[in-house]
Scaffold this active site. Structure first.
Site, PDB file in Angstrom:
ATOM      1  N   ASP A  16       0.881  -0.984   0.020  1.00 22.25           N
ATOM      2  CA  ASP A  16      -0.144  -0.052   0.099  1.00 22.25           C
ATOM      3  C   ASP A  16       1.163   1.393  -0.055  1.00 22.25           C
ATOM      4  O   ASP A  16       2.033   1.012   0.401  1.00 22.25           O
ATOM      5  CB  ASP A  16      -0.929  -0.038   1.219  1.00 22.25           C
ATOM      6  CG  ASP A  16      -1.597   1.141   1.461  1.00 22.25           C
ATOM      7  OD1 ASP A  16      -2.188   1.927   0.422  1.00 22.25           O
ATOM      8  OD2 ASP A  16      -1.689   1.811   2.468  1.00 22.25           O
ATOM      9  N   ASP A  18      -0.084   5.117   1.045  1.00 14.92           N
ATOM     10  CA  ASP A  18      -0.208   5.967   2.159  1.00 14.92           C
ATOM     11  C   ASP A  18      -0.208   5.602   3.481  1.00 14.92           C
ATOM     12  O   ASP A  18      -1.011   4.536   3.855  1.00 14.92           O
ATOM     13  CB  ASP A  18      -1.873   6.691   2.067  1.00 14.92           C
ATOM     14  CG  ASP A  18      -1.770   7.584   0.640  1.00 14.92           C
ATOM     15  OD1 ASP A  18      -1.435   8.570   0.704  1.00 14.92           O
ATOM     16  OD2 ASP A  18      -2.279   6.824  -0.345  1.00 14.92           O
ATOM     17  N   ASP A 313      -1.508  -0.412   6.018  1.00 17.57           N
ATOM     18  CA  ASP A 313      -1.698   0.084   7.260  1.00 17.57           C
ATOM     19  C   ASP A 313      -3.325   0.021   7.981  1.00 17.57           C
ATOM     20  O   ASP A 313      -3.455   0.307   9.038  1.00 17.57           O
ATOM     21  CB  ASP A 313      -1.464   1.418   7.492  1.00 17.57           C
ATOM     22  CG  ASP A 313      -2.364   2.518   6.502  1.00 17.57           C
ATOM     23  OD1 ASP A 313      -3.110   3.178   7.173  1.00 17.57           O
ATOM     24  OD2 ASP A 313      -2.370   2.201   5.344  1.00 17.57           O
TER      25      ASP A 313
END
EC number: 3.1.3.-
Length: 455
Positions: A16, A18, A313
Site C-alpha cells: 500500500d 499512504d 496500514d
C-alpha cells in the site's frame, strides 16, 4: 501452518502507499485533513464556525479502532467479544453508569463476529487508519454542536454532508483541478507533510528486486497524487522499483470484486481508458481486481500458486481483504508500536543485538493516538465493575483482528529494512500466543498477556 514467516519464501511483495511506504508527518497532516472537511461544512453546508477552531487537547479524542453509530452520534470502543468498553456522545465520554445503561454487557447491536462485519455501513463507520482519524474528531464535534443547538437532538443525519466533503476534497479530479484544500496544500509544501523514505528502505526495495521478487504497488490514491508522493519519498526513478503499479484500486473492493465487476483500465495522461478483458503484462494500471492480477503473477513467476505478501496500514482496506479473499500473507504497519519504542528507549534495558532490534531511522513523531487519555489503550482495556468488583482486562476488537488476520505487525517498514531477507519472523497463529507476531516487541501493555481475559 508454519510457526515462522520469511520474505525470502515469497515470490511477490506488494505495498500500500499512504501510511505504509509513504509516511506522513501526522501533527501536520491531521490538521490539514480536519480543516479540509471543516471548511467545507462551514462554507458549503452552513455549519457552525466553532468547527474551525481546534485546540491541542481536542486531538486526544482521536483513537484508532472507534466506531461511530451514525444514528445516535455515539462513538464506541469494542471488546473482542463485541461488548462496549467505552463510549462517548460526540466528544463527551459516558460515565460507567451511563455506559451500563446504554449498552449493558450485550454485544453491540451492529456487531457480527469476525468476517461478517464490515467497517463501512449505512449505520456505522469504523475509524481504522490515520487518514480517517481527523474525521472522527470532526464528526464528534458536529454531534456536540447539533446536540447543543437543537435541544438535545437524539438522531442525526449529518453523514451525507461528510460524504459530500470527501467528494469535494478527494474526488479523482481534485488533484488536477486544484480543488478543495488538501491537494493544493500538499503540492505547495510536500516536505511539511511527508517523510522521505529512509535510505535503508530504498536499499531494501532494491534488495528485494535483486533477489528476483516481483514488486507491486496497490493504492486507492489516484495516479497523479501517487506520482507526487512516490517522486517525493523515493525519487524520480521510483517506477523502476515496481513491476506493477495499480492506482485508484478502490480497496477493499479490489480484493473482493469479481473481474467482471471491476476490470483493469489503462491510463493516458492520468485519465482512465477502456476496460481490459485481462491483465497481460506488467505496467501501470487503474482500478482492477485481484483475480486478473493473480493470473498475471502466475505467468510472471511461472508458478501455479505464487506466494504473495502485502504490506498495509488499514485492517479494512488492506489486511483483512488480502488475507480473507486472497489468502495472501499480510504485514500490518502499526504506528502504535512506534510510540512504545520511544518509551522503551528511555528505559535502561539489556542491550539487544542490532539484528533483533531492526533499525529505526527518521523522525520519531508521536502519532496522534498512541495514548488517548479518553479512550485508553488501542490493544486492551478494562471492563469496569460498577459494584466494587475488580476490573478485568480484555483484548479490544481491534487487537483481536490484528492477531487473526495479520501474519506479523511492525511499527514501520524501516523497522525490518536491515534484517536479512531470510529472517524468520514468528507469525500470529492460533497455536502461538496472541502477541507472537508483533515485531520487534509486543506492545508494552500486552507484555503480560497471561493476565488478560478472553471471553
Amino acid at each position: 501452518m508454519a510457526q515462522h514467516f520469511s520474505l525470502a519464501a515469497c515470490d511477490v511483495v506488494g505495498f500500500d502507499l499512504d501510511h505504509t511506504l509513504c509516511r506522513y508527518n501526522l501533527p501536520e497532516s491531521a490538521p490539514l485533513i480536519y480543516n479540509s472537511f471543516a471548511q467545507f461544512l462551514v462554507k458549503e453546508r452552513g455549519y457552525d464556525k466553532e468547527l474551525l477552531s481546534v485546540t491541542p487537547e481536542d486531538w486526544d479524542f482521536c483513537c484508532k479502532g472507534l466506531a461511530l453509530d451514525l444514528e445516535d452520534g455515539n462513538f464506541i470502543k469494542l471488546a473482542d467479544n463485541g461488548t462496549v468498553l467505552r463510549a462517548s456522545h460526540g466528544t463527551k465520554m459516558m460515565t460507567p453508569e451511563a455506559l451500563a445503561e446504554a449498552y449493558g454487557k450485550e454485544e453491540w447491536k451492529h456487531f457480527v463476529s469476525d468476517t461478517g462485519m464490515t467497517c463501512r455501513s449505512g449505520k456505522y463507520y469504523f475509524y481504522d487508519n490515520y487518514f480517517d482519524l481527523p474525521g472522527a474528531l470532526l464528526c464528534a464535534r458536529v454531534v456536540d454542536l447539533l446536540t447543543k443547538h437543537n435541544n438535545g437532538q437524539k438522531t442525526f443525519d449529518f453523514w451525507k454532508d461528510i460524504i459530500a466533503g470527501i467528494q469535494h476534497n478527494y474526488k479523482t479530479s481534485a488533484f488536477k483541478e486544484n480543488s478543495g484544500i488538501y491537494f493544493p496544500e500538499i503540492k505547495r509544501d510536500p516536505g511539511r507533510y511527508l517523510h522521505s523514505c529512509p535510505e535503508s528502505v530504498k536499499k531494501w526495495l532494491r534488495q528485494l528486486k535483486n533477489a528476483g521478487k516481483i514488486l507491486l504497488l496497490i493504492t486507492s490514491s489516484h495516479s497523479d497524487y501517487c506520482r507526487l508522493l512516490c517522486e517525493y519519498i523515493l525519487g524520480n526513478d521510483f517506477a523502476d522499483l515496481f513491476d506493477i503499479v495499480i492506482t485508484n484500486a478502490l480497496k477493499p473492493g479490489f480484493f473482493s470484486h469479481l473481474p467482471s465487476q471491476r476490470p483493469f483500465r489503462t491510463l493516458e495522461n492520468d485519465e482512465e481508458q477502456e476496460a481490459l478483458p485481462s491483465l497481460e503484462k506488467p505496467g501501470w494500471y487503474s482500478q482492477g481486481n485481484v483475480g486478473h492480477l493473480y493470473e498475471l503473477l502466475k505467468k510472471m513467476t511461472g508458478k501455479p500458486e505464487p506466494k504473495v505478501v502485502y504490506f498495509g496500514d488499514s485492517m479494512h482496506s488492506d489486511i483483512f481483504p488480502a488475507h480473507h479473499y486472497s489468502n495472501w500473507e499480510t504485514v500490518l504497519i502499526l504506528e502504535e508500536l512506534k510510540g512504545d519504542e520511544v518509551v522503551r528507549s528511555q528505559r535502561p534495558e539489556e542491550s539487544e543485538p542490532l539484528e533483533k532490534k531492526g533499525k529505526y531511522e527518521g523522525p520519531k513523531v508521536k502519532p496522534l493516538s498512541t495514548s488517548s487519555k479518553k479512550w485508553g489503550s488501542f490493544f486492551i482495556d478494562s471492563v469496569s465493575g460498577l459494584e466494587n468488583t475488580e476490573d478485568s482486562l480484555v483484548y479490544t476488537w481491534s487487537s483481536k483482528r490484528i492477531s487473526t488476520y495479520s501474519t506479523i505487525a511492525i511499527p514501520s517498514i524501516e523497522a525490518i529494512a536491515e534484517l536479512p531477507l531470510d529472517y524468520k519472523f514468528t507469525r500470529f497463529s492460533s497455536s502461538n500466543s496472541k502477541t507472537a507476531g508483533y515485531y520487534p516487541n509486543p506492545p508494552l501493555v500486552l507484555s503480560n498477556d497471561e493476565t488478560l481475559t478472553t471471553k
